[in-house]
Write an enzyme that holds these catalytic residues in place. Sequence first.
Site, PDB file in Angstrom:
ATOM      1  N   SER A  71       0.819  -1.213   0.000  1.00  0.00           N
ATOM      2  CA  SER A  71       0.000   0.000   0.000  1.00  0.00           C
ATOM      3  C   SER A  71       0.855   1.267   0.000  1.00  0.00           C
ATOM      4  O   SER A  71       0.333   2.364  -0.213  1.00  0.00           O
ATOM      5  CB  SER A  71      -0.951   0.005   1.198  1.00  0.00           C
ATOM      6  OG  SER A  71      -0.231   0.021   2.416  1.00  0.00           O
ATOM      7  N   HIS A  72       2.174   1.119   0.241  1.00  0.00           N
ATOM      8  CA  HIS A  72       3.068   2.277   0.220  1.00  0.00           C
ATOM      9  C   HIS A  72       4.216   2.093  -0.758  1.00  0.00           C
ATOM     10  O   HIS A  72       5.170   2.866  -0.749  1.00  0.00           O
ATOM     11  CB  HIS A  72       3.620   2.540   1.627  1.00  0.00           C
ATOM     12  CG  HIS A  72       2.581   3.014   2.583  1.00  0.00           C
ATOM     13  ND1 HIS A  72       1.772   2.144   3.291  1.00  0.00           N
ATOM     14  CD2 HIS A  72       2.183   4.254   2.931  1.00  0.00           C
ATOM     15  CE1 HIS A  72       0.939   2.843   4.047  1.00  0.00           C
ATOM     16  NE2 HIS A  72       1.159   4.115   3.840  1.00  0.00           N
ATOM     17  N   PHE A 145       3.531  10.846   2.319  1.00  0.00           N
ATOM     18  CA  PHE A 145       2.646  10.000   1.517  1.00  0.00           C
ATOM     19  C   PHE A 145       3.171   8.565   1.518  1.00  0.00           C
ATOM     20  O   PHE A 145       2.953   7.820   0.577  1.00  0.00           O
ATOM     21  CB  PHE A 145       2.617  10.562   0.092  1.00  0.00           C
ATOM     22  CG  PHE A 145       1.496  10.069  -0.783  1.00  0.00           C
ATOM     23  CD1 PHE A 145       0.169  10.200  -0.400  1.00  0.00           C
ATOM     24  CD2 PHE A 145       1.760   9.520  -2.027  1.00  0.00           C
ATOM     25  CE1 PHE A 145      -0.863   9.783  -1.225  1.00  0.00           C
ATOM     26  CE2 PHE A 145       0.731   9.094  -2.871  1.00  0.00           C
ATOM     27  CZ  PHE A 145      -0.575   9.224  -2.452  1.00  0.00           C
ATOM     28  N   LEU A 148       5.669   4.891   7.506  1.00  0.00           N
ATOM     29  CA  LEU A 148       6.367   5.663   8.524  1.00  0.00           C
ATOM     30  C   LEU A 148       7.570   4.927   9.114  1.00  0.00           C
ATOM     31  O   LEU A 148       8.487   5.556   9.628  1.00  0.00           O
ATOM     32  CB  LEU A 148       5.383   6.052   9.637  1.00  0.00           C
ATOM     33  CG  LEU A 148       5.783   7.186  10.582  1.00  0.00           C
ATOM     34  CD1 LEU A 148       6.152   8.445   9.815  1.00  0.00           C
ATOM     35  CD2 LEU A 148       4.658   7.476  11.563  1.00  0.00           C
ATOM     36  N   LEU A 203       1.956   1.792  12.882  1.00  0.00           N
ATOM     37  CA  LEU A 203       0.517   1.514  12.882  1.00  0.00           C
ATOM     38  C   LEU A 203      -0.285   2.790  12.717  1.00  0.00           C
ATOM     39  O   LEU A 203       0.081   3.849  13.223  1.00  0.00           O
ATOM     40  CB  LEU A 203       0.101   0.791  14.158  1.00  0.00           C
ATOM     41  CG  LEU A 203       0.361   1.445  15.519  1.00  0.00           C
ATOM     42  CD1 LEU A 203      -0.778   2.386  15.913  1.00  0.00           C
ATOM     43  CD2 LEU A 203       0.534   0.393  16.593  1.00  0.00           C
ATOM     44  N   ASP A 212      -4.704   0.762   2.209  1.00  0.00           N
ATOM     45  CA  ASP A 212      -5.274  -0.582   2.150  1.00  0.00           C
ATOM     46  C   ASP A 212      -6.734  -0.543   1.695  1.00  0.00           C
ATOM     47  O   ASP A 212      -7.218  -1.470   1.041  1.00  0.00           O
ATOM     48  CB  ASP A 212      -5.162  -1.265   3.517  1.00  0.00           C
ATOM     49  CG  ASP A 212      -3.726  -1.617   3.865  1.00  0.00           C
ATOM     50  OD1 ASP A 212      -2.939  -1.875   2.936  1.00  0.00           O
ATOM     51  OD2 ASP A 212      -3.383  -1.635   5.068  1.00  0.00           O
ATOM     52  N   HIS A 254     -12.759   4.677  21.500  1.00  0.00           N
ATOM     53  CA  HIS A 254     -12.275   5.920  22.099  1.00  0.00           C
ATOM     54  C   HIS A 254     -10.766   5.910  22.322  1.00  0.00           C
ATOM     55  O   HIS A 254     -10.132   6.969  22.346  1.00  0.00           O
ATOM     56  CB  HIS A 254     -12.996   6.174  23.426  1.00  0.00           C
ATOM     57  CG  HIS A 254     -12.694   5.186  24.506  1.00  0.00           C
ATOM     58  ND1 HIS A 254     -13.274   3.934  24.558  1.00  0.00           N
ATOM     59  CD2 HIS A 254     -11.853   5.261  25.573  1.00  0.00           C
ATOM     60  CE1 HIS A 254     -12.827   3.288  25.611  1.00  0.00           C
ATOM     61  NE2 HIS A 254     -11.965   4.058  26.232  1.00  0.00           N
ATOM     62  N   ARG A 327       4.934 -13.773  15.846  1.00  0.00           N
ATOM     63  CA  ARG A 327       5.761 -12.921  15.005  1.00  0.00           C
ATOM     64  C   ARG A 327       6.004 -11.607  15.720  1.00  0.00           C
ATOM     65  O   ARG A 327       5.091 -11.018  16.300  1.00  0.00           O
ATOM     66  CB  ARG A 327       5.070 -12.675  13.666  1.00  0.00           C
ATOM     67  CG  ARG A 327       5.932 -11.940  12.665  1.00  0.00           C
ATOM     68  CD  ARG A 327       5.228 -11.720  11.336  1.00  0.00           C
ATOM     69  NE  ARG A 327       4.176 -10.727  11.422  1.00  0.00           N
ATOM     70  CZ  ARG A 327       2.900 -10.957  11.202  1.00  0.00           C
ATOM     71  NH1 ARG A 327       2.493 -12.178  10.897  1.00  0.00           N
ATOM     72  NH2 ARG A 327       2.004  -9.986  11.289  1.00  0.00           N
ATOM     73  N   GLY A 330       8.018  -6.034  12.849  1.00  0.00           N
ATOM     74  CA  GLY A 330       9.047  -5.849  11.833  1.00  0.00           C
ATOM     75  C   GLY A 330       9.594  -7.129  11.252  1.00  0.00           C
ATOM     76  O   GLY A 330      10.257  -7.104  10.209  1.00  0.00           O
ATOM     77  N   ARG A 332       8.271  -9.788   9.708  1.00  0.00           N
ATOM     78  CA  ARG A 332       7.820 -10.172   8.371  1.00  0.00           C
ATOM     79  C   ARG A 332       8.474  -9.300   7.310  1.00  0.00           C
ATOM     80  O   ARG A 332       8.862  -9.784   6.240  1.00  0.00           O
ATOM     81  CB  ARG A 332       6.295 -10.095   8.279  1.00  0.00           C
ATOM     82  CG  ARG A 332       5.743 -10.538   6.931  1.00  0.00           C
ATOM     83  CD  ARG A 332       4.250 -10.768   6.981  1.00  0.00           C
ATOM     84  NE  ARG A 332       3.527  -9.580   7.407  1.00  0.00           N
ATOM     85  CZ  ARG A 332       2.205  -9.532   7.582  1.00  0.00           C
ATOM     86  NH1 ARG A 332       1.477 -10.621   7.389  1.00  0.00           N
ATOM     87  NH2 ARG A 332       1.618  -8.412   7.959  1.00  0.00           N
TER      88      ARG A 332
END
Length: 362
Positions: A71-72, A145, A148, A203, A212, A254, A327, A330, A332
């Site tokens: 996705s990035h 864009f 991170l 995240l 995604d 919340h 897992r 990082g 994977r």
Amino acid sequence: MKWIRPSSFTWVLFLTTRGPEVAASEHDTRIPFHELEGLLKTIFEHHGTSPAVARTLAHNCASAQRDGALSHGVFRIPGYLSTLRSGWVNGQAVPKVESVAPGFVVVDACNGFAQPALEAAHNLMLKKARANGIAMLAIRNSHHFAALWPDVEPFAREGMVALAFVNSMACVVPFGGKKPLFGTNPISFAAPRAGADPLVFDLATSAIAHGDVQIAAREGRSLPNCCGVDAQGNPTTDPAAILNGGALLPFGGHKGSALSMMVELLAAALTGGNFSFEFDWSPYPGAKTPWTGELVIVIDPSRGAGGDFAKRTETLVQEMVWAGQPRQPGERRYLRRAEAMAQGVIIGGEELDHLRELAGVV
């Protein structure tokens, strides 16, 4: 599948096949990382960025593709180019770095991308963190864009603990709210490990990353429940309904909403950047990149834990493994990275052809 041993006293199971989101199909191909990086650099320069900006963006985007963060990865190229064509972002911008306090660096990205601004301040941040034990970087007037985690992993490889916060365009409804206000507002963290790659997570504070959702819409897939609402505020699993007038929800109700609020204050109010709801890109058709801010904090753990911090991190990781966590953050990415560097980065054949067209090499 095979067994691998990442340390002297821990066994984990590693499936040699990739997850479904990066599984190679008969229509996919592999390309050496340096070739993909060079191709993307050519594309960025061909569409108006300076060579320095092109190099930084190409490395960032190719790295995401290499590590399976699709996705990035190259999925983002049309958005970058559309934004550049619109005039919304300055692809020639030269960041202005200023040391304003012993542990504080500010960078005016000058309406350019955030990654070159971070790169321009990287060495000064390390110097200040080592001298003072901690350093903070406030980037304003920037467009982020990308994933991170690439912003913090390099600091961890220098033995530092690093955190990054960035806000984006308003696409997330605050808990109990009725309209989009926050961005997906990711948080990233990295810490060094003894004898292993850094522990890194990245995240979104939204229930799902915006990229995604875009990929799911492109592929005609439904989303899990509790990810978003449609234009009428009704819960939906249809990514198109979220993208066309709807909105994402924060993760964890919340709690995620509070974290998203925190990111707005750290990445925008503290840096002097825009809140996710403050900028207006309507006069720039095709603009995709949010014009906001980023905050990065770098800590020298040797000031508090001597030379033991990386070992302490590894102790915690091993206990998480023994507790049944399959897992680690990082892990994977590193496995996919190693495979891609050995065998080539997976990319769709048609996608690669299109990239070459954009670069003017076919």
